[in-house]
Design a protein around this motif. Structure first.
Motif, short mmCIF file in Angstrom:
data_model
loop_
_atom_site.label_atom_id
_atom_site.label_comp_id
_atom_site.label_asym_id
_atom_site.label_seq_id
_atom_site.Cartn_x
_atom_site.Cartn_y
_atom_site.Cartn_z
N PRO A 10 0.81 -1.22 0.00
CA PRO A 10 0.00 0.00 0.00
C PRO A 10 0.85 1.28 0.00
CG PRO A 10 -0.89 -1.58 1.56
CD PRO A 10 0.42 -2.15 1.09
N TRP A 68 -2.25 7.50 0.34
CA TRP A 68 -3.25 8.17 -0.49
C TRP A 68 -3.12 9.68 -0.27
CZ3 TRP A 68 -8.25 4.86 0.81
CH2 TRP A 68 -8.15 3.62 0.15
N LEU A 91 -12.96 14.14 -0.08
CA LEU A 91 -14.27 14.12 0.58
C LEU A 91 -15.12 15.34 0.24
CD1 LEU A 91 -13.53 12.66 4.16
CD2 LEU A 91 -13.72 11.48 1.99
N TRP A 99 -17.79 10.95 -4.16
CA TRP A 99 -18.95 10.30 -3.52
C TRP A 99 -19.66 9.37 -4.49
CZ3 TRP A 99 -18.69 9.98 1.38
CH2 TRP A 99 -18.02 10.97 2.10
N PHE A 123 -17.54 6.30 -4.29
CA PHE A 123 -17.77 5.64 -2.99
C PHE A 123 -19.09 4.87 -3.02
CE2 PHE A 123 -18.88 5.96 1.68
CZ PHE A 123 -17.85 5.14 2.13
N GLU A 129 -20.75 0.74 10.36
CA GLU A 129 -20.16 2.05 10.04
C GLU A 129 -21.19 3.14 9.74
OE1 GLU A 129 -17.13 2.80 10.47
OE2 GLU A 129 -16.03 0.91 10.44
N PHE A 130 -22.36 2.79 9.30
CA PHE A 130 -23.35 3.81 8.95
C PHE A 130 -24.44 3.92 10.00
CE2 PHE A 130 -21.22 2.87 5.09
CZ PHE A 130 -21.14 4.07 4.41
N ARG A 158 -11.35 -0.60 0.25
CA ARG A 158 -10.02 -0.01 0.10
C ARG A 158 -9.52 -0.21 -1.34
NH1 ARG A 158 -4.46 -0.37 0.14
NH2 ARG A 158 -4.66 -2.42 -0.80
N TYR A 201 -1.69 1.16 4.90
CA TYR A 201 -2.97 0.45 5.00
C TYR A 201 -3.81 1.05 6.14
CZ TYR A 201 -6.27 -3.49 4.90
OH TYR A 201 -7.40 -4.26 4.80
N GLN A 261 -3.62 4.09 7.25
CA GLN A 261 -4.11 5.40 6.77
C GLN A 261 -5.39 5.19 5.93
OE1 GLN A 261 -2.66 6.99 3.23
NE2 GLN A 261 -3.24 9.12 3.65
N HIS A 262 -5.36 4.17 5.07
CA HIS A 262 -6.51 3.91 4.20
C HIS A 262 -7.75 3.56 5.03
CE1 HIS A 262 -3.42 2.66 0.87
NE2 HIS A 262 -3.29 3.91 1.26
N LEU A 263 -7.55 2.76 6.09
CA LEU A 263 -8.70 2.41 6.95
C LEU A 263 -9.28 3.66 7.61
CD1 LEU A 263 -7.78 -0.90 8.84
CD2 LEU A 263 -9.16 -0.62 6.78
N ILE A 316 -9.14 6.73 6.44
CA ILE A 316 -9.84 7.51 5.40
C ILE A 316 -11.21 6.88 5.12
CG2 ILE A 316 -9.80 8.24 2.98
CD1 ILE A 316 -6.70 8.36 3.25
N LEU A 317 -11.22 5.55 5.08
CA LEU A 317 -12.48 4.84 4.83
C LEU A 317 -13.50 5.18 5.93
CD1 LEU A 317 -14.12 2.80 3.21
CD2 LEU A 317 -12.99 0.96 4.50
N ARG A 318 -13.03 5.18 7.16
CA ARG A 318 -13.94 5.51 8.26
C ARG A 318 -14.43 6.96 8.14
NH1 ARG A 318 -14.06 3.14 14.24
NH2 ARG A 318 -15.27 1.62 13.10
N ASP A 319 -13.53 7.88 7.80
CA ASP A 319 -13.95 9.28 7.59
C ASP A 319 -14.98 9.38 6.47
OD1 ASP A 319 -12.24 10.12 9.56
OD2 ASP A 319 -10.68 10.85 8.20
N ALA A 320 -14.77 8.59 5.43
CA ALA A 320 -15.71 8.63 4.30
C ALA A 320 -17.09 8.13 4.75
CB ALA A 320 -15.17 7.78 3.14
N CYS A 321 -17.11 7.09 5.58
CA CYS A 321 -18.40 6.58 6.07
C CYS A 321 -19.10 7.64 6.91
CB CYS A 321 -18.21 5.30 6.89
SG CYS A 321 -17.65 3.91 5.89
N ARG A 322 -18.34 8.32 7.78
CA ARG A 322 -18.92 9.41 8.59
C ARG A 322 -19.43 10.52 7.69
NH1 ARG A 322 -14.96 9.16 13.20
NH2 ARG A 322 -15.87 7.47 14.42
N GLY A 323 -18.62 10.86 6.68
CA GLY A 323 -19.00 11.93 5.75
C GLY A 323 -20.27 11.57 5.01
#
Lengths: 201, 74
Positions: free
Chosen positions: A116, A119, A126, A132, A135, A154-155, A186, B40, B42-44, B46-53
């Motif tokens: 990895p 990013w 965002l 989005w 996503f 998560e949601f 991911r 990896y 960091q990616h997790l 970001i993924l969590r931030d995206a879910c919150r967003g």
């Protein structure tokens, strides 16, 4: 003190339609069943608008509808998992696991080409409408059971114990499914956005 | 010693339950040595931030980023 506004003052048809559309998109993403999603949203909206409750604004009303919808979704998943238990394994799940396993060498360390990479500029991502859309496509692409478990966590922000209980699965299966969902998302976000076109894996 | 694949599982579980002291130490040592796994992680995040967003956008009432452009609407 700000006066509470009754629902009738807040609600015009366009607003109700917007709330309905947003909630329906969410319920569909989570439940993967158009009829169930439609019923859940209809019930939640009706309960919110006829509950005799006052709201301090449109956002408060939307949050309230979502709160009711959240309970309905978890109830539906719980009911269904009683008759059709959620399985941690299936063909779609196998595909995700194989894609994930291919990132590693035989000794379970990263393949050099797949290790990895950082990013860049997630905050900017965002704020982008196109991010989005990607996503959303990545979530839609998750297998049904994987999506249900991941999205409850998560949601709907249930704790892991509640998620496992509603899905009728063991804690260890829960962790397997959540890890799988994250690795699939991911991979999808990396290919679709952060490193689009740059890497083979 | 933790390998990278185990480390990804450990990082995912850390999002869902409190890790024990031994588990945390093992993971920290691995992450200190492994840039790939730090990324990896960091990616997790970001993924969590995206879910919150996603949740925030869903519950927002203005300029909703989640809603696709619809043609023919003013």
């Amino acid at each position: 003190m700000e006066a509470a506004i009754t629902p009738t003052a807040l609600i015009d048809n366009a607003f109700v339609e917007q709330v309905r559309r947003d909630m329906l998109a969410f319920a569909q993403l989570q439940l993967r069943d158009a009829t169930l999603a439609e019923d859940a949203v209809q019930d939640a909206l009706t309960a919110a608008l006829t509950g005799g409750k006052d709201f301090a604004g449109r956002s408060a009303l939307k949050t309230w509808v979502f709160g009711i919808l959240r309970h309905k979704i978890v109830d539906l998943i719980r009911q269904q998992s009683r008759t059709t238990p959620i399985s941690a394994f299936g063909n779609d799940e196998d595909d995700i696991d194989q894609t994930f396993d291919a990132l590693f060498k035989a000794n379970a360390h990263w393949q050099p080409a797949c290790r990895p990479a950082a990013w860049a500029d997630p905050e900017a991502a965002l704020r982008e409408k196109h991010f989005w859309a990607i996503f959303d496509a990545c979530l839609t692409h998750l297998p049904k059971n994987t999506a249900r478990v991941f999205m409850m966590r998560e949601f709907l922000e249930l704790d892991t114990g509640e998620v496992c209980a509603a899905a009728g699965i063991t804690t260890s299966n829960c962790h397997v499914i959540l890890h799988r969902a994250r690795s699939a998302l991911r991979d999808c976000l990396e290919k679709g956005w952060f490193l689009a076109g740059e890497r083979p894996c | 010693m933790l390998n990278c694949k185990d480390a990804t599982h450990r990082m995912s579980e850390a999002e869902d339950r409190e890790l024990g002291l031994g588990e945390r130490v093992e993971l920290s040592i691995h992450l200190a040595m492994c840039k790939g796994c730090r990324n990896y992680q960091q990616h997790l995040h970001i993924l969590r931030d995206a879910c919150r967003g996603y949740r925030e956008h869903l519950l927002g009432t203005d300029g909703d980023l989640l809603r696709p452009e619809r043609k023919g609407e003013s």
